[in-house]
Design a protein around this motif. Structure first.
Motif, short mmCIF file in Angstrom:
data_model
loop_
_atom_site.label_atom_id
_atom_site.label_comp_id
_atom_site.label_asym_id
_atom_site.label_seq_id
_atom_site.Cartn_x
_atom_site.Cartn_y
_atom_site.Cartn_z
N ASP A 70 63.46 45.33 35.43
CA ASP A 70 63.85 46.72 35.36
C ASP A 70 62.62 47.59 35.59
OD1 ASP A 70 62.44 46.45 33.03
OD2 ASP A 70 64.11 46.85 31.68
N GLN A 71 62.78 48.91 35.42
CA GLN A 71 61.66 49.81 35.69
C GLN A 71 60.47 49.53 34.79
OE1 GLN A 71 64.85 50.59 35.25
NE2 GLN A 71 65.48 52.34 36.47
N ASN A 72 60.75 49.23 33.52
CA ASN A 72 59.65 48.98 32.60
C ASN A 72 58.92 47.68 32.92
OD1 ASN A 72 59.72 51.11 30.24
ND2 ASN A 72 61.84 50.65 30.73
N GLY A 73 59.67 46.68 33.40
CA GLY A 73 59.02 45.46 33.84
C GLY A 73 58.11 45.72 35.02
N ALA A 74 58.56 46.59 35.94
CA ALA A 74 57.73 46.96 37.08
C ALA A 74 56.48 47.70 36.61
CB ALA A 74 58.53 47.82 38.06
N MET A 75 56.66 48.59 35.61
CA MET A 75 55.51 49.32 35.08
C MET A 75 54.48 48.37 34.47
SD MET A 75 56.22 52.45 35.79
CE MET A 75 57.08 51.70 37.19
N ALA A 76 54.99 47.37 33.73
CA ALA A 76 54.09 46.40 33.10
C ALA A 76 53.31 45.61 34.16
CB ALA A 76 54.89 45.45 32.21
N MET A 77 53.98 45.25 35.24
CA MET A 77 53.32 44.50 36.31
C MET A 77 52.22 45.35 36.96
SD MET A 77 55.04 42.56 39.60
CE MET A 77 56.00 41.49 38.52
N ILE A 78 52.51 46.64 37.18
CA ILE A 78 51.51 47.53 37.77
C ILE A 78 50.34 47.71 36.81
CG2 ILE A 78 51.06 49.89 38.54
CD1 ILE A 78 53.95 50.01 39.51
N ALA A 79 50.65 47.90 35.52
CA ALA A 79 49.60 48.16 34.53
C ALA A 79 48.64 46.99 34.40
CB ALA A 79 50.23 48.46 33.17
N GLY A 83 43.08 48.53 38.12
CA GLY A 83 43.33 49.92 38.42
C GLY A 83 44.77 50.35 38.22
N GLY A 84 45.55 49.50 37.55
CA GLY A 84 46.98 49.76 37.40
C GLY A 84 47.29 51.00 36.58
N ARG A 85 46.53 51.21 35.50
CA ARG A 85 46.79 52.39 34.67
C ARG A 85 46.57 53.68 35.46
NH1 ARG A 85 49.74 51.68 30.02
NH2 ARG A 85 49.16 49.68 29.09
N LEU A 86 45.51 53.70 36.26
CA LEU A 86 45.25 54.87 37.08
C LEU A 86 46.38 55.09 38.08
CD1 LEU A 86 43.42 57.15 38.05
CD2 LEU A 86 42.22 55.49 39.50
N LEU A 87 46.87 53.99 38.66
CA LEU A 87 47.97 54.10 39.61
C LEU A 87 49.22 54.66 38.93
CD1 LEU A 87 49.20 53.62 42.38
CD2 LEU A 87 49.63 51.24 41.72
N LEU A 88 49.46 54.26 37.68
CA LEU A 88 50.61 54.79 36.96
C LEU A 88 50.48 56.30 36.73
CD1 LEU A 88 51.30 52.01 34.29
CD2 LEU A 88 52.65 52.55 36.32
N VAL A 90 48.69 58.44 38.51
CA VAL A 90 48.84 59.12 39.80
C VAL A 90 50.29 59.07 40.26
CG1 VAL A 90 48.19 59.06 42.23
CG2 VAL A 90 46.46 58.68 40.47
N GLY A 91 50.91 57.90 40.13
CA GLY A 91 52.30 57.75 40.55
C GLY A 91 53.24 58.65 39.77
N GLY A 92 53.03 58.76 38.46
CA GLY A 92 53.87 59.63 37.66
C GLY A 92 53.73 61.08 38.05
N LEU A 93 52.52 61.50 38.37
CA LEU A 93 52.29 62.89 38.75
C LEU A 93 52.89 63.20 40.12
CD1 LEU A 93 48.62 63.37 37.48
CD2 LEU A 93 50.71 64.33 36.49
N VAL A 94 52.74 62.30 41.08
CA VAL A 94 53.28 62.58 42.41
C VAL A 94 54.81 62.57 42.38
CG1 VAL A 94 51.25 61.73 43.64
CG2 VAL A 94 53.14 60.17 43.18
N GLY A 138 58.73 60.79 34.10
CA GLY A 138 58.52 60.73 32.66
C GLY A 138 58.32 59.31 32.17
N MET A 139 59.09 58.37 32.72
CA MET A 139 58.97 56.97 32.32
C MET A 139 57.60 56.41 32.70
SD MET A 139 61.22 53.73 33.66
CE MET A 139 62.75 54.53 33.18
N VAL A 140 57.16 56.70 33.93
CA VAL A 140 55.88 56.17 34.39
C VAL A 140 54.73 56.75 33.57
CG1 VAL A 140 54.28 56.13 36.34
CG2 VAL A 140 56.70 55.71 36.72
N LEU A 141 54.76 58.06 33.33
CA LEU A 141 53.68 58.69 32.56
C LEU A 141 53.68 58.20 31.11
CD1 LEU A 141 53.91 62.35 33.93
CD2 LEU A 141 52.16 60.63 34.44
N ARG A 142 54.87 58.00 30.55
CA ARG A 142 54.94 57.47 29.19
C ARG A 142 54.35 56.07 29.12
NH1 ARG A 142 59.87 58.07 28.66
NH2 ARG A 142 60.66 55.93 28.89
N PHE A 143 54.65 55.26 30.14
CA PHE A 143 54.11 53.90 30.17
C PHE A 143 52.60 53.93 30.40
CE2 PHE A 143 56.10 49.71 30.21
CZ PHE A 143 55.00 48.89 30.42
N ALA A 144 52.14 54.86 31.24
CA ALA A 144 50.70 54.98 31.48
C ALA A 144 49.96 55.34 30.21
CB ALA A 144 50.44 56.05 32.55
#
Length: 288
Positions: A70-79, A83-88, A90-94, A138-144
């Protein structure tokens, strides 16, 4: 039927002047190349999320239960990536900027000088993606920032308090029906190729074919996944069991245990990957 523009012309000059000034300022912002470039990045981030969800769904179909599809699993993989936290962040803001762009399009559609019914239809067409990308942002920024849990846990938590009463269960059942309806809408968009209306025409035939194929399969796959989530919500409401309420992760896991479920899950997983690729292509060809 009078148009919105005709109806608004009856207001006082000050109100009309103020509204026009706000509209002009919003249009100036919306037409800035830098603003549009950042907004296009939201499509890329959304595409990356869907590719990862699809990849995890394929792994789940092949017997790998590690991670949440799900989305949160994808967030965890990116994190977890360098540099995953930074990507989160940036991704949340864009994606927030992209949601703002859709919101501006909604407002402009509502102010156009055509029939009210057509204006409402256009506004609804743009407001849906605005809500989706605002939620994703909101989900991405919260996960970041260190928060986040699986979609299944979130859904069960949200529905647990409603299962104790008839009206509460009716609300959950209605929510399930709405999600199923949204899923059917995605399938219809994919089958009818309606998504192509929002894209610029490309002179490259290969790119055009890629947009069509990834869009058709991707929209249908996402629609089926959403319909599965809605069905589980409805099942939970009918049985008054919040444990049966589930997000995307739980829906795909349940699907894997059904007859021919593995094949269905593989198709949906590949389809979600293609939907992510389509979002990436859309970042280039979306008419801004």
């Amino acid at each position: 039927m009078r148009s919105i523009e005709d109806r608004s012309s009856g207001t006082s000059g000050d109100d009309g002047s103020s509204g026009d000034s706000i509209a002009d300022a919003a249009k100036t912002v919306e037409e800035q190349p830098a603003f549009q470039a950042v907004a296009r990045g939201g499509f890329l981030m959304g595409g990356l999320v869907h590719v990862l969800i699809g990849w995890m769904a394929v792994r789940l179909a092949l017997g790998d239960s590690g991670g949440s599809a799900d989305q949160n699993g994808a967030m965890a993989m990116i994190a977890q990536a360098p540099g995953g936290r930074l990507l989160l962040w940036v991704g949340g803001l864009v994606m927030a900027i992209l949601a703002l762009w859709f919101l501006l399009r909604t407002w402009f559609a509502a102010r156009r000088g055509h029939e009210v019914k057509a204006a409402v239809v256009d506004a609804l067409r743009w407001s849906g993606p605005a809500a989706v990308y605002a939620g994703l942002s909101g989900m991405v920024l919260r996960f970041a920032a260190g928060g986040g849990s699986s979609s299944s846990a979130q859904t069960q938590s949200a529905t647990a308090g409603l299962m104790g009463s008839g009206p509460g269960r009716a609300l959950v059942l209605l929510a399930g029906a709405v999600v199923i309806g949204i899923g059917i809408g995605f399938v219809v968009v994919g089958v009818t190729r309606r998504f192509l209306r929002q894209l610029e025409r490309s002179g490259a035939l290969s790119v055009g074919a890629a947009l069509r194929i990834t869009g058709i399969v991707g929209y249908i796959a996402k629609g089926l996944a959403l319909a599965a989530v809605g069905a589980l919500l409805g099942w939970a409401a009918i049985s008054a069991d919040p444990d049966r309420a589930s997000g995307l992760d739980g829906a795909l896991t349940t699907m894997a245990g059904l007859p021919a479920g593995v094949a269905m899950l593989l198709v949906i997983g590949v389809g979600l990957i293609l939907f992510g690729i389509h979002s990436g292509l859309r970042s280039r060809y979306q008419e801004m």
